[in-house]
Every structure is written in structure tokens, then in C-alpha cells.
Design a protein around this motif. Sequence first.
Motif, PDB file in Angstrom:
ATOM      1  N   VAL A  37       3.570  10.217  -7.853  1.00 35.34           N
ATOM      2  CA  VAL A  37       4.271  10.522  -9.253  1.00 35.34           C
ATOM      3  C   VAL A  37       3.775  10.217 -10.459  1.00 35.34           C
ATOM      4  O   VAL A  37       4.239  10.616 -11.584  1.00 35.34           O
ATOM      5  CB  VAL A  37       5.767   9.713  -9.231  1.00 35.34           C
ATOM      6  CG1 VAL A  37       6.540  10.034  -7.855  1.00 35.34           C
ATOM      7  CG2 VAL A  37       5.753   8.134  -8.951  1.00 35.34           C
ATOM      8  N   PHE A  38       2.590   9.364 -10.660  1.00 33.66           N
ATOM      9  CA  PHE A  38       1.952   9.259 -11.753  1.00 33.66           C
ATOM     10  C   PHE A  38       1.666  10.433 -12.580  1.00 33.66           C
ATOM     11  O   PHE A  38       1.795  10.081 -13.663  1.00 33.66           O
ATOM     12  CB  PHE A  38       0.674   8.286 -11.480  1.00 33.66           C
ATOM     13  CG  PHE A  38       0.173   7.678 -12.725  1.00 33.66           C
ATOM     14  CD1 PHE A  38       0.864   6.363 -13.104  1.00 33.66           C
ATOM     15  CD2 PHE A  38      -1.129   8.161 -13.168  1.00 33.66           C
ATOM     16  CE1 PHE A  38       0.240   5.906 -14.256  1.00 33.66           C
ATOM     17  CE2 PHE A  38      -1.657   7.506 -14.341  1.00 33.66           C
ATOM     18  CZ  PHE A  38      -0.699   6.583 -14.748  1.00 33.66           C
ATOM     19  N   PRO A  39       1.001  11.379 -12.200  1.00 35.23           N
ATOM     20  CA  PRO A  39       0.732  12.619 -13.175  1.00 35.23           C
ATOM     21  C   PRO A  39       2.085  13.171 -13.860  1.00 35.23           C
ATOM     22  O   PRO A  39       2.042  13.268 -15.031  1.00 35.23           O
ATOM     23  CB  PRO A  39       0.182  13.685 -12.202  1.00 35.23           C
ATOM     24  CG  PRO A  39      -0.289  12.935 -10.946  1.00 35.23           C
ATOM     25  CD  PRO A  39       0.332  11.858 -10.798  1.00 35.23           C
ATOM     26  N   ASP A  40       3.232  12.954 -12.994  1.00 38.25           N
ATOM     27  CA  ASP A  40       4.269  13.521 -13.614  1.00 38.25           C
ATOM     28  C   ASP A  40       4.864  12.580 -14.679  1.00 38.25           C
ATOM     29  O   ASP A  40       5.340  12.725 -15.763  1.00 38.25           O
ATOM     30  CB  ASP A  40       5.762  13.588 -12.709  1.00 38.25           C
ATOM     31  CG  ASP A  40       5.293  14.647 -11.658  1.00 38.25           C
ATOM     32  OD1 ASP A  40       4.656  15.638 -11.884  1.00 38.25           O
ATOM     33  OD2 ASP A  40       5.725  14.639 -10.416  1.00 38.25           O
ATOM     34  N   PHE A  41       4.709  11.339 -14.434  1.00 35.17           N
ATOM     35  CA  PHE A  41       5.094   9.873 -15.246  1.00 35.17           C
ATOM     36  C   PHE A  41       3.990  10.315 -16.579  1.00 35.17           C
ATOM     37  O   PHE A  41       4.743  10.491 -17.894  1.00 35.17           O
ATOM     38  CB  PHE A  41       4.679   8.630 -14.762  1.00 35.17           C
ATOM     39  CG  PHE A  41       4.815   7.558 -15.820  1.00 35.17           C
ATOM     40  CD1 PHE A  41       6.253   7.288 -16.054  1.00 35.17           C
ATOM     41  CD2 PHE A  41       3.885   6.798 -16.154  1.00 35.17           C
ATOM     42  CE1 PHE A  41       6.543   6.225 -16.885  1.00 35.17           C
ATOM     43  CE2 PHE A  41       4.029   5.840 -16.862  1.00 35.17           C
ATOM     44  CZ  PHE A  41       5.433   5.512 -17.181  1.00 35.17           C
ATOM     45  N   VAL A  42       2.905  10.498 -16.470  1.00 36.81           N
ATOM     46  CA  VAL A  42       1.967  10.666 -17.728  1.00 36.81           C
ATOM     47  C   VAL A  42       2.463  11.809 -18.570  1.00 36.81           C
ATOM     48  O   VAL A  42       2.625  12.090 -19.702  1.00 36.81           O
ATOM     49  CB  VAL A  42       0.537  10.834 -17.433  1.00 36.81           C
ATOM     50  CG1 VAL A  42      -0.310  11.286 -18.467  1.00 36.81           C
ATOM     51  CG2 VAL A  42       0.095   9.515 -16.653  1.00 36.81           C
ATOM     52  N   LEU A  43       2.818  13.048 -17.804  1.00 41.36           N
ATOM     53  CA  LEU A  43       3.289  14.366 -18.469  1.00 41.36           C
ATOM     54  C   LEU A  43       4.533  13.736 -19.400  1.00 41.36           C
ATOM     55  O   LEU A  43       4.922  14.416 -20.516  1.00 41.36           O
ATOM     56  CB  LEU A  43       3.624  15.323 -17.446  1.00 41.36           C
ATOM     57  CG  LEU A  43       4.212  16.760 -18.005  1.00 41.36           C
ATOM     58  CD1 LEU A  43       3.064  17.437 -19.036  1.00 41.36           C
ATOM     59  CD2 LEU A  43       4.321  17.693 -16.983  1.00 41.36           C
ATOM     60  N   LEU A 101       0.955  -1.149  -0.066  1.00 40.64           N
ATOM     61  CA  LEU A 101       0.190   0.097   0.052  1.00 40.64           C
ATOM     62  C   LEU A 101       0.856   1.323   0.053  1.00 40.64           C
ATOM     63  O   LEU A 101       0.547   2.380  -0.451  1.00 40.64           O
ATOM     64  CB  LEU A 101      -1.034  -0.164   1.230  1.00 40.64           C
ATOM     65  CG  LEU A 101      -2.032  -1.035   1.320  1.00 40.64           C
ATOM     66  CD1 LEU A 101      -2.750  -1.098   2.528  1.00 40.64           C
ATOM     67  CD2 LEU A 101      -3.036  -0.714   0.104  1.00 40.64           C
ATOM     68  N   MET A 102       1.874   1.150   0.755  1.00 37.02           N
ATOM     69  CA  MET A 102       2.898   2.295   0.611  1.00 37.02           C
ATOM     70  C   MET A 102       3.486   2.607  -0.696  1.00 37.02           C
ATOM     71  O   MET A 102       3.665   3.692  -1.121  1.00 37.02           O
ATOM     72  CB  MET A 102       3.842   2.202   1.855  1.00 37.02           C
ATOM     73  CG  MET A 102       3.545   2.383   3.227  1.00 37.02           C
ATOM     74  SD  MET A 102       4.630   1.892   4.180  1.00 37.02           S
ATOM     75  CE  MET A 102       4.096   2.545   5.876  1.00 37.02           C
ATOM     76  N   ARG A 103       3.941   1.492  -1.340  1.00 38.20           N
ATOM     77  CA  ARG A 103       4.450   1.570  -2.565  1.00 38.20           C
ATOM     78  C   ARG A 103       3.354   2.201  -3.727  1.00 38.20           C
ATOM     79  O   ARG A 103       3.583   3.126  -4.369  1.00 38.20           O
ATOM     80  CB  ARG A 103       5.028   0.433  -3.240  1.00 38.20           C
ATOM     81  CG  ARG A 103       6.170   0.034  -2.702  1.00 38.20           C
ATOM     82  CD  ARG A 103       6.803  -1.321  -3.565  1.00 38.20           C
ATOM     83  NE  ARG A 103       6.147  -2.297  -3.415  1.00 38.20           N
ATOM     84  CZ  ARG A 103       6.325  -3.199  -2.188  1.00 38.20           C
ATOM     85  NH1 ARG A 103       7.352  -3.028  -1.226  1.00 38.20           N
ATOM     86  NH2 ARG A 103       5.528  -4.349  -2.051  1.00 38.20           N
ATOM     87  N   LEU A 104       2.024   1.836  -3.527  1.00 38.49           N
ATOM     88  CA  LEU A 104       0.960   2.225  -4.313  1.00 38.49           C
ATOM     89  C   LEU A 104       0.735   3.710  -4.056  1.00 38.49           C
ATOM     90  O   LEU A 104       0.608   4.353  -4.911  1.00 38.49           O
ATOM     91  CB  LEU A 104      -0.360   1.575  -4.012  1.00 38.49           C
ATOM     92  CG  LEU A 104      -1.554   1.891  -4.788  1.00 38.49           C
ATOM     93  CD1 LEU A 104      -1.474   1.438  -6.291  1.00 38.49           C
ATOM     94  CD2 LEU A 104      -2.900   0.900  -4.419  1.00 38.49           C
ATOM     95  N   ALA A 105       0.832   4.007  -2.840  1.00 41.09           N
ATOM     96  CA  ALA A 105       0.527   5.500  -2.761  1.00 41.09           C
ATOM     97  C   ALA A 105       1.718   6.342  -3.179  1.00 41.09           C
ATOM     98  O   ALA A 105       1.628   7.450  -3.632  1.00 41.09           O
ATOM     99  CB  ALA A 105       0.665   5.796  -1.149  1.00 41.09           C
ATOM    100  N   ARG A 106       3.088   5.804  -3.056  1.00 41.45           N
ATOM    101  CA  ARG A 106       4.313   6.563  -3.830  1.00 41.45           C
ATOM    102  C   ARG A 106       3.845   6.892  -5.289  1.00 41.45           C
ATOM    103  O   ARG A 106       4.075   7.836  -5.707  1.00 41.45           O
ATOM    104  CB  ARG A 106       5.382   5.899  -3.699  1.00 41.45           C
ATOM    105  CG  ARG A 106       5.894   6.573  -2.004  1.00 41.45           C
ATOM    106  CD  ARG A 106       7.389   5.662  -1.543  1.00 41.45           C
ATOM    107  NE  ARG A 106       7.740   4.649  -1.990  1.00 41.45           N
ATOM    108  CZ  ARG A 106       7.487   3.646  -0.911  1.00 41.45           C
ATOM    109  NH1 ARG A 106       7.069   3.842   0.300  1.00 41.45           N
ATOM    110  NH2 ARG A 106       7.846   2.395  -1.417  1.00 41.45           N
ATOM    111  N   VAL A 107       3.581   5.761  -5.993  1.00 41.29           N
ATOM    112  CA  VAL A 107       3.293   5.479  -7.376  1.00 41.29           C
ATOM    113  C   VAL A 107       2.106   6.504  -7.824  1.00 41.29           C
ATOM    114  O   VAL A 107       2.207   7.354  -8.794  1.00 41.29           O
ATOM    115  CB  VAL A 107       2.764   4.092  -7.806  1.00 41.29           C
ATOM    116  CG1 VAL A 107       2.342   4.207  -9.234  1.00 41.29           C
ATOM    117  CG2 VAL A 107       4.070   3.287  -7.884  1.00 41.29           C
ATOM    118  N   ARG A 108       1.378   6.590  -6.983  1.00 36.50           N
ATOM    119  CA  ARG A 108       0.221   7.408  -7.124  1.00 36.50           C
ATOM    120  C   ARG A 108       0.589   8.953  -7.303  1.00 36.50           C
ATOM    121  O   ARG A 108       0.036   9.727  -7.903  1.00 36.50           O
ATOM    122  CB  ARG A 108      -1.316   7.318  -6.248  1.00 36.50           C
ATOM    123  CG  ARG A 108      -1.864   5.962  -6.466  1.00 36.50           C
ATOM    124  CD  ARG A 108      -3.294   5.916  -5.880  1.00 36.50           C
ATOM    125  NE  ARG A 108      -4.063   6.860  -6.479  1.00 36.50           N
ATOM    126  CZ  ARG A 108      -5.074   7.315  -5.598  1.00 36.50           C
ATOM    127  NH1 ARG A 108      -5.339   6.598  -4.652  1.00 36.50           N
ATOM    128  NH2 ARG A 108      -5.992   8.157  -6.043  1.00 36.50           N
TER     129      ARG A 108
END
Length: 187
Positions: free
Chosen positions: A128-134, A119-126
Motif C-alpha cells: 500500500v506504500f505507493p498509494d500512500f505516497v500518492l 515480515l507479513m506486516r512489512l509486506a502489506r505496508v509495501r
Amino acid sequence: DIGSALRERELLSREDQELLQREFTISDPESVPNLASRLPTLSDPPQIIAKYDTKKSGRPALRCCHCSSRRHWKGYVLRLPNGQHALLAERHCGREAFGLRWEQVENAFKQQVSRQADLMRLARVRQVFPDFVLELECLRENEQVLAYDKFRDDLRRKFGPLSRRLGAEPRRNGRFDAEIRVRNREA
């Protein structure tokens, strides 16, 4: 902001939210309230609420509720069915006290620790996800990426059979076999 808090609540169940707040290690296990000095006879197995490792702390070994000796540095803090807590040495004493049920109790605790880490990894991915999409959007418009795509397209169009063979050969037994034919001009 409220929007992200709502999305977070939608993503996580109440149990997952509580799991994220939970501490699975304890530095001073003797400070746990209502500690039992001896392990009572139990019809149901206990629940592990935390793990401790005091070896590097410089303090003396802790007293185990099963064997009553002060020879254990590592162990678990248990919540007993009667509401009391107890300190139990990590492996040996748990198996002696509860037999095969101890493996189930220990595995349930390890699964909770693992779920919290996921869950902690998922929270970290969430986060940075907008930056990844950009960044992906920027790559789609990058001139070097577009030039490489044009090169690959030209290779496929102009050298179709060669391109297909180069793509297929390495997949065949993990080898790339090349055949060279030399014309015998004298013959």
C-alpha cells in the motif's frame, strides 16, 4: 512482476523467505511422521517446529512424550536431534523435561512466530506504500490544506507573541495558565 520479485528478494534474506512460508500451527499433530512415543535422553534441547491446540476440535487429548498421559490439549511438535518428532505438552512438561533450557527453546520459537508476523506486516505496508505516497502528494495540493497552511502562517506572522505563548504554555507542566488583568478605573 520480475522487478518487484527482485526487490522482494533484496529486502528479505533466504531465512526470512523460508520463515514466511512456514506454518507455525498444526491442526493434526498426530499426523506428523516419525513420532516418538517417549522422550529419549537428549544432550541438546529439541527444536519446536509447530504449536497445536486441539481442545475445540472435539478430538481426545493427545499423548505427551514426557509424561505419557493423554491429558493434554495444547502443546508443541518437537524436532529431536536424532531426526524424530515428538508431542510435548505446552508448559509444565517442557519445564520438567528440559529445565531452564526449555525457556530458551520456547522463546526461540516465539521469536520466529513474531518475526513472521512482522515480515507479513512489512509486506502489506509495501503493497500500500505507493498509494500512500500518492495520497500525500494529493494532500499537498489540496486547497483546504493550502488554506490551513496559509492560516497558520498568518497566525504566526500577525500574532507572533500570542502564537508562541499558546504553543509553549501547554507544554509547561501539562497545564495552560491564563492571567487576566483588570484595570481598576476608579483608582
